[in-house]
Structure formats: C-alpha cells, structure tokens
Design an enzyme around this catalytic site. Structure first.
Site, PDB file in Angstrom:
ATOM      1  N   HIS A 240      -0.336   1.587  15.891  1.00 24.98           N
ATOM      2  CA  HIS A 240       0.757   1.931  15.125  1.00 24.98           C
ATOM      3  C   HIS A 240       2.107   1.599  15.988  1.00 24.98           C
ATOM      4  O   HIS A 240       2.964   2.087  15.745  1.00 24.98           O
ATOM      5  CB  HIS A 240       0.754   3.427  14.987  1.00 24.98           C
ATOM      6  CG  HIS A 240      -0.117   3.759  14.000  1.00 24.98           C
ATOM      7  ND1 HIS A 240      -1.556   4.185  14.229  1.00 24.98           N
ATOM      8  CD2 HIS A 240      -0.246   3.999  12.594  1.00 24.98           C
ATOM      9  CE1 HIS A 240      -2.293   4.312  13.299  1.00 24.98           C
ATOM     10  NE2 HIS A 240      -1.553   4.441  12.104  1.00 24.98           N
TER      11      HIS A 240
ATOM     12  N   GLU B 280       0.826  -1.202  -0.266  1.00 21.25           N
ATOM     13  CA  GLU B 280       0.238   0.153  -0.002  1.00 21.25           C
ATOM     14  C   GLU B 280       0.659   1.366   0.096  1.00 21.25           C
ATOM     15  O   GLU B 280       1.809   1.386   0.932  1.00 21.25           O
ATOM     16  CB  GLU B 280      -0.903   0.119   1.220  1.00 21.25           C
ATOM     17  CG  GLU B 280      -1.966  -1.168   1.289  1.00 21.25           C
ATOM     18  CD  GLU B 280      -2.396  -1.633   2.682  1.00 21.25           C
ATOM     19  OE1 GLU B 280      -2.334  -1.083   3.490  1.00 21.25           O
ATOM     20  OE2 GLU B 280      -3.094  -2.779   2.603  1.00 21.25           O
TER      21      GLU B 280
ATOM     22  N   PRO C 249      -4.156  -8.537   9.102  1.00 23.86           N
ATOM     23  CA  PRO C 249      -5.177  -9.484   8.302  1.00 23.86           C
ATOM     24  C   PRO C 249      -4.273 -10.466   7.327  1.00 23.86           C
ATOM     25  O   PRO C 249      -5.006 -11.290   6.794  1.00 23.86           O
ATOM     26  CB  PRO C 249      -5.763  -8.148   7.129  1.00 23.86           C
ATOM     27  CG  PRO C 249      -5.588  -6.905   8.201  1.00 23.86           C
ATOM     28  CD  PRO C 249      -4.454  -7.145   8.952  1.00 23.86           C
TER      29      PRO C 249
ATOM     30  N   GLN D 242       2.234  -1.840   5.978  1.00 18.78           N
ATOM     31  CA  GLN D 242       2.218  -0.367   6.416  1.00 18.78           C
ATOM     32  C   GLN D 242       2.859  -0.069   7.540  1.00 18.78           C
ATOM     33  O   GLN D 242       3.610   0.637   7.832  1.00 18.78           O
ATOM     34  CB  GLN D 242       1.075   0.507   5.678  1.00 18.78           C
ATOM     35  CG  GLN D 242       1.417   1.951   5.704  1.00 18.78           C
ATOM     36  CD  GLN D 242       0.272   2.424   4.780  1.00 18.78           C
ATOM     37  OE1 GLN D 242      -0.654   3.159   5.551  1.00 18.78           O
ATOM     38  NE2 GLN D 242       0.451   2.707   3.383  1.00 18.78           N
TER      39      GLN D 242
ATOM     40  N   LEU E 129      -5.885  -1.702  -1.088  1.00 20.39           N
ATOM     41  CA  LEU E 129      -5.652  -1.850   0.496  1.00 20.39           C
ATOM     42  C   LEU E 129      -6.329  -3.035   1.015  1.00 20.39           C
ATOM     43  O   LEU E 129      -7.486  -3.398   1.483  1.00 20.39           O
ATOM     44  CB  LEU E 129      -6.663  -0.626   1.137  1.00 20.39           C
ATOM     45  CG  LEU E 129      -6.132   0.081   2.174  1.00 20.39           C
ATOM     46  CD1 LEU E 129      -7.070   1.163   2.617  1.00 20.39           C
ATOM     47  CD2 LEU E 129      -5.957  -0.925   3.345  1.00 20.39           C
TER      48      LEU E 129
ATOM     49  N   GLU F 162      -4.207  -6.547   2.832  1.00 24.47           N
ATOM     50  CA  GLU F 162      -3.023  -7.236   3.501  1.00 24.47           C
ATOM     51  C   GLU F 162      -3.124  -8.578   2.907  1.00 24.47           C
ATOM     52  O   GLU F 162      -2.076  -9.269   2.779  1.00 24.47           O
ATOM     53  CB  GLU F 162      -3.007  -7.009   4.776  1.00 24.47           C
ATOM     54  CG  GLU F 162      -2.592  -5.368   5.379  1.00 24.47           C
ATOM     55  CD  GLU F 162      -3.723  -4.527   5.095  1.00 24.47           C
ATOM     56  OE1 GLU F 162      -5.014  -5.267   5.068  1.00 24.47           O
ATOM     57  OE2 GLU F 162      -3.507  -3.414   4.918  1.00 24.47           O
TER      58      GLU F 162
HETATM   59  C1  TPP Z   1      -5.853  -2.705   7.995  1.00 29.01           C
HETATM   60  C2  TPP Z   1      -4.927  -1.439   7.831  1.00 29.01           C
HETATM   61  N1  TPP Z   1      -4.140  -1.510   6.624  1.00 29.01           N
HETATM   62  C3  TPP Z   1      -3.500  -0.321   6.484  1.00 29.01           C
HETATM   63  C4  TPP Z   1      -3.702   0.815   7.188  1.00 29.01           C
HETATM   64  C5  TPP Z   1      -3.004   2.195   7.085  1.00 29.01           C
HETATM   65  N2  TPP Z   1      -3.961   3.255   6.388  1.00 29.01           N
HETATM   66  C6  TPP Z   1      -4.426   4.158   7.075  1.00 29.01           C
HETATM   67  S1  TPP Z   1      -5.582   5.106   6.206  1.00 29.01           S
HETATM   68  C7  TPP Z   1      -5.132   4.183   5.080  1.00 29.01           C
HETATM   69  C8  TPP Z   1      -5.901   4.461   3.815  1.00 29.01           C
HETATM   70  C9  TPP Z   1      -7.650   4.640   3.831  1.00 29.01           C
HETATM   71  O1  TPP Z   1      -8.226   4.947   2.785  1.00 29.01           O
HETATM   72  P1  TPP Z   1      -9.582   4.844   2.697  1.00 29.01           P
HETATM   73  O2  TPP Z   1     -10.291   3.779   3.038  1.00 29.01           O
HETATM   74  O3  TPP Z   1      -9.937   5.352   1.366  1.00 29.01           O
HETATM   75  O4  TPP Z   1     -10.068   5.878   3.493  1.00 29.01           O
HETATM   76  P2  TPP Z   1      -9.614   7.571   3.961  1.00 29.01           P
HETATM   77  O5  TPP Z   1      -8.481   7.558   4.619  1.00 29.01           O
HETATM   78  O6  TPP Z   1      -9.676   8.074   2.437  1.00 29.01           O
HETATM   79  O7  TPP Z   1     -10.889   8.364   4.733  1.00 29.01           O
HETATM   80  C10 TPP Z   1      -4.370   3.269   5.198  1.00 29.01           C
HETATM   81  C11 TPP Z   1      -3.672   2.292   4.043  1.00 29.01           C
HETATM   82  C12 TPP Z   1      -4.685   0.493   8.346  1.00 29.01           C
HETATM   83  N3  TPP Z   1      -5.020   1.748   9.091  1.00 29.01           N
HETATM   84  N4  TPP Z   1      -5.203  -0.336   8.638  1.00 29.01           N
END
Ligand code: TPP
Ligand code: MG
Lengths: 343, 324
Positions: free
Chosen positions: B129, B29, B89, B82, B58, B60
């Site tokens: 985190h 990601e 997951p 990330q 997105l 895992e």
């Molecule tokens: C399971 C998981 N994988 C990766 C992340 C890291 N991460 C945080 S926000 C994000 C993007 C999320 O995008 P979206 O679902 O479109 O929501 P938005 O932030 O745009 O509101 C990622 C990859 C996470 N929080 N949880």
C-alpha cells in the site's frame, strides 16, 4: 468432465440438517471446535488490539472462521495453504505462533515466516495474484510424484481478476491437485456480489475450466470440511483441481479502516450475526452431547491465553533494526544497494 | 476560495469536471457506493448517477482495458486504481495498448482517458500500500504523468489531465491526502501540464521533487536557513516535463539534489540527472545528487521511515553538494 450443472446451486449443509460426517469422531469434532475458537479469539482480540493502538490496520475475519477451520481440518500436514489477507491467522492452525501473525499486523519484519516450514505461503495482499502460485505449487508437487495438494483462499471479488482466471485454468490444464477455495462473503469492500458478477453462482465458473465446482454453506464448518475432504481426495487421486464456493456473509467491516454503514444494510448484518458460524457449530455439538460448559470454557481460556502470550511476545520484541531494510531482497546483493543510507 | 485537504480538492475537481463535460465518467473499485476508499469520489454517484460514477468489478486490467473501448465509443473515462501497487495488473493494458493506440491509428483516434491513484509511503499500511510507481508510468511512451503536491494543484492538474487529449496518469500522494488544508480555487481551475512550480526561491542549491517529497524538501530548506539559500522546485508533471524551469534553476544555483521516494535505480531522479548532464553540465558546480528510496521492496512500516527520504538525508545531500 465438470460435475456441476448450472441448476445445482443448493448449498451443501451438515449442521442445519443435523447430519453427521462420516469418519469424524468426538475428538475430531472438538479439534475443529478448538480451531474455530482460536480463530474467533484471534480475530476479536485483534480488533481490540487495533483500537488500543497495539496493531495497525487489520482485516477482520469474524464469521469466516468456519471456512478456514473446516477446510484446514481436511488437509494433511504435507498440504500447502495459500492465504489471502482474510486468512491472515490461518497459520495458527498449523503451529505458526500468534505473535508472528501479530507482528505482521504490527508492521514488524518478525512477521515474516518461512512458507516451507509450515507449508503456509506468505499472506497475499493483492487480490487473486496468489492463485497461479498455488496452481504452480500443486503442479510442481504432482510432477515430483508427491501426494501433497494445495489450497488457495480468495474472495468473491477475486473471481473478477485475471490472475484468478489464469491460475484456475492452469490448475485444470495441468490437472494440478489444487483446491480453489472461494470465500464468498458477498462483498468486496463496498461492492456487492451482484455488481461483481452476473453468474448465478460462482461455482458455475468451474464448468468453464473443466473442473468440479461445489457450493457449500460457508457458515457450516462441517459442510466445509466435508466438501474440502472430497476435493483433497480427488486431487490426491490424480483427479485435478476443484472449485469450492463457500457462501457466507461479511458481518463485520472489511477492515478496521472501513465504515460499512455507508453501503451495507445493517439489518441484514444483524441477521447474519445472529446466525454466525461459531455459535451454530457450538449448538450442534451441544445437541450431540459432545461439548459441555466446562470443555467450552477450557477451550476459550486456552485461546485467550494463546492471544495473551502472543501479544505479550509481540510487544516484547525489540523494535526492528533499520538495517533490515536491506536484508533478504537478494541472495547476492548487488553493489551499491546501500548508496545514500545514513544508518 | 475554500480551504481543502488534497483529497477533497481531487473530489472537487471531479465534481466540477463531470458537471462540465457530459462525456466524462468515473470508474473503479468502490468509487460509487462508498465514494472511494479515501472518499476521493464521494457524492459523485448521488449527483451524476451510477452510469457516470461506476463501481466496477475487481479487475484493474478490465478497468483500463474497457476504458480504451469506452474512449472509442466517445466517453472520457477517469479510472481510479485503489492503491499504487494494485495498479500493477493494469500495466499490461497501459503498456501494450493505452500508450500506443493513437499511434497505431495513424493519429486518427484519441484516447483522452485518465488513470488516477493514491501512491507513496509513510502511512503505516500493510504491505503493498506504499509504492511509488511513477517510473513505470513515465517510461511508457504515449502516456503523460502528473503528480500534485498541494490541494490546489491536485485540483488543477487533475482538471488538466481530464481535458488533455492524451492518456494521463495522475499520482496522488496519499501521505498528504489529509495533511494540511490549503486554499483551493472554486469552480473551474486548471493547472496546465508541463509547468513546474517554484515552491521556494533560493540561490545556492536546488532541491527537485514531486508529490509528498516536496514538503520534505521544504523542511530541509528550513533546516538549512542561514547556512544556504535553498530553492525547491516542484515538478508537478513528469511528462511533459518543464525542462526550462529545471535548467533555469540549475543555471541559477549550480547545485541540484533530486528527491524521490521510489527505489533508486532507473527512477525519475536519474532522468533529471541525465537531462542536467546533457544540457546544464557547464552550469553545475558539483554532481547532481539523488536522495531516494532503496532498491528493495518497500519495507514493513515499523522501519519505513528509514526507507523514505528524510529531511536529514536531504539536508545531508545539500550540505555535501555545498561543500563540494
Ligand atoms: C489487485 C488488487 N486490487 C485492489 C485491491 C484493494 N482491495 C483489497 S480487499 C478488496 C476487496 C476484496 O474482495 P473479495 O475478493 O471479495 O475478498 P474479501 O475481502 O471479501 O475477503 C480490494 C478491492 C487489492 N488488494 N488488490
Ligand atoms: Mg468478498
């Protein structure tokens, strides 16, 4: 059973069509405005607080306020909200104090709340993992014979996760009164929607689950309100879940730690900023003659005051007792939990 | 040699290895357009193209599951998770497939994939985190686990993981991603898996650690200067584990403290203690002590420092052992 054919991708709109929503009087319209301004103010102040070192890393939700305020206004107090980090302050619309949410972003345990008190679940940080929780809650309420529904907020990126899929399918199979509210801001950090999915519209996913999918303009608070109200009514009437895709644009960084300049088209961002959701609604209300300068100023001042008090209360809170490390992980703590503690 | 931060050394390894092996690809990601949220993959997409540095959806489990298939098609995927806690997951794929696929083919097929991720606490981040998930990974049969604590090792261990024919999980201590610049060898640099590093030599007590806890142990050794001669053993790889180095150090000092930031129960420190109980009991002058996180969810950052093993706690354990 599903009601969206794949061609029906038109966004539902109210503001741009200068329509009015049935059943919404001037007071309701102003209440929605108040919520929008509260969220906008929370967000703008938080970015400042972050720069000042008064809160930690913060997920900005500028231009997402219409999706949050519009949908919450369509809920009854008995209905449950399952926020992601993007909706961290949505509990303010349910009476959670600003200081509580600020505590959360300050890394202070006073940022916990009891989900049952305001019917707002804990902020979900992992992507999409709360969707099955919301499905279970909605299913459980239905089993009890209660009329409460649930709404789960997640992003466009979240629709790629297995947990989203499993939660959506559960809700459909159990005919749980759940609103799956997708904030399609077209970015998942640096990943654009077209790298996330080949679906023409995320609402099309609803077809595969056997639930209605609707698409709304996520910058139009009344369109969001109207679509959510229908979904709530359907859920309460035993019609099961609804998927709502609210299309908007992330016109701010993903979070305070993000620098979107390396991946985003800044002209597009500027264009979206000019069309941001609070200004659009404000102009609409003024056209209708529902909002005047004095009222707008009073509402803005109230929101600023809420934030002033919120940050003051958060900063007045004593530093947390380190013993809190051991609190609340268990109802009946196992022996030896504090082994090695030098407190 | 150039001075680099740990995360820059990771990036360097990826550049060198991608250039060296055309079947290698990086996926995850935000690894492409953004170059990774910590910039560990910066410049790869520009240099090697979007098919060898892939921004994935997105998901895992999807990343790791498809990496298995990519292996079957002859690729060597290096998957980024990330963050530590967002790797969970992928555990389904890891446990049910990654660790046992070769076994299930009667050894006919190899799965030379790598999963790398930033891990660990102390960075004042919001919930989830901060986790140290090494025990989940090392408990999975068929999977190797490496954890660097210096920039040079970050490069060398990742290169070794990439070249290894088995699946390897590399956990990178994000607390020291940009902690201190250190010399990193240019070009190809491989630190074989299974070789611990004697970070500091001593004769009275051994502090065993990995990742960000190595620096905590070194500071504890400084504190104890004059009072005791402290050896610090940086494991660098949890599987394969350098048992020889562990047993040699235990034989030399007779006192061992294991430090991990992960929760206590069934953590890797328990494994070290068990090995010493099995193989070094007669060398020991006292019990093997553990300084660890606690069996609670990683706390909010205002109190995270009290959860993380501190220099004081490590010094306290060492003193207790010296006085045993
Ligand atoms: C399971 C998981 N994988 C990766 C992340 C890291 N991460 C945080 S926000 C994000 C993007 C999320 O995008 P979206 O679902 O479109 O929501 P938005 O932030 O745009 O509101 C990622 C990859 C996470 N929080 N949880
Ligand atoms: Mg998004």
């Amino acid at each position: 059973m599903a009601r969206v054919a794949s061609e029906e991708h038109e966004l539902r709109r109210v503001i741009d069509e200068d329509r009015e929503v049935d059943g919404l009087g001037a007071d309701d319209l102003l209440a929605i405005y108040r919520s929008l301004i509260l969220l906008r103010t929370y967000d703008e102040r938080s970015v400042v607080y972050h720069r000042q070192g008064r809160i930690g890393t913060y997920a900005i939700f500028w231009n997402h306020e219409a999706m949050q305020a519009g949908s919450v206004h369509a809920l009854a107090d008995e209905d449950w909200i399952f926020p992601s980090y993007r909706e961290s302050a949505i509990g303010l619309l349910r009476g959670i104090p600003a200081s509580t949410v600020l505590h959360w972003w300050r890394g202070h345990p006073a940022g916990w709340w009891n989900p049952a008190e305001h019917r707002v679940a804990s902020i979900c940080v992992p992507i999409g993992t709360h969707v099955p929780h919301a499905a279970g809650l909605a299913w459980g309420e239905k089993l009890k014979g209660s009329s409460a529904v649930a709404i789960a907020y997640f992003g466009d990126g979240a629709t790629s996760e297995g947990a989203f899929h499993e939660g959506a399918n559960f809700a459909a199979v159990m005919q749980a009164p759940l609103i799956l509210f997708c904030n399609n801001n077209q970015w998942a950090i640096s990943t654009p929607l077209e790298a996330q999915t080949r679906a023409e519209a995320l609402s099309d996913k609803a077809v595969g689950y056997g639930m209605p999918g609707v698409r709304v303009d996520g910058g139009d608070v009344l369109a969001v309100y109207e679509a959510t109200r229908e979904a709530v009514e359907r859920g309460r009437a035993g019609g099961g879940p609804t998927f709502i895709e609210a299309v908007s644009y992330r016109a701010a960084p993903h979070a305070t730690a993000d620098d979107p300049r390396v991946y985003i088209d800044l002209d597009r961002v500027e264009e979206e900023k000019r069309n941001e959701c609070v200004g659009r609604y404000e102009a609409y209300l003024r056209r209708l003659g529902v909002l005047d300068d004095a009222t707008a100023e009073e509402i803005k001042n109230d929101a600023l005051e809420t934030m002033r008090r919120g940050i003051a209360a958060a900063e007045a809170e004593p530093e947390p007792d380190p013993e809190l490390v051991f609190d609340n992980a268990y109802v009946l703590p196992p022996p030896g939990l504090r082994e090695g503690w030098d407190g | 040699m150039a001075e680099k931060f740990l995360v820059e050394a990771v990036n360097d390894a990826l550049h060198v290895e991608l250039a060296r092996d055309e079947t290698l690809m990086v996926m995850g990601e935000d690894v492409g357009r953004a170059g990774g949220v910590f910039r560990a993959t910066a410049g790869l997409r520009e240099r090697f193209g979007e098919n060898r540095c892939v921004d994935t959806p997105l998901a895992e489990a999807g990343i790791l599951g498809s990496a298995i298939g990519l292996c079957m098609a002859g690729w060597r995927p290096v998957c980024e998770m990330q963050y530590d806690a967002f790797s969970y997951p992928c555990l389904d794929q890891l446990i049910t497939h990654v660790g046992r696929y070769r076994w299930r083919t009667g050894g006919k097929m190899e799965f030379p994939l790598v999963v790398r991720m930033p891990y660990g606490g102390g960075v004042r981040a919001p919930e989830l985190h901060d986790d140290s998930p090494e025990a989940y990974y090392v408990h999975t049969p068929g999977v190797k686990v490496a954890i660097p604590s210096t920039p040079a090792d970050a490069k060398g261990l990742l290169a070794a993981a990439i070249r290894d024919p088995d699946p390897v999980v590399v956990l990178e201590p994000k607390l020291i991603y940009r902690g201190e610049k250190q010399e990193v060898p240019e070009g190809e640099h491989v630190v074989p898996l299974g070789q611990a590093r004697l970070a500091r030599e001593g004769t009275d007590v051994t502090l065993v650690a990995y990742g960000a806890m190595v620096r905590v142990c070194e500071r504890a050794a400084d504190e104890l200067e004059g009072a005791a001669s402290v050896e610090v053993l940086d494991l660098r790889s949890l599987r394969p584990l350098d048992e020889d180095a562990l047993l040699a150090s235990a034989a030399k000092t007779g006192r061992v403290v294991v430090v991990q930031e992960a929760p206590r129960t069934a953590g890797f420190g328990a494994e070290i203690a068990a090995i010493l109980a099995e193989k070094a009991i007669l060398d020991l002058h006292g019990p093997v002590l553990r300084v660890t996180g606690f069996d609670v969810p990683y706390p909010y950052w205002k109190i995270e420092d009290r959860y993380m093993p501190s220099v004081e706690r490590v010094v306290g354990a060492a003193r207790k052992l010296l006085e045993f």
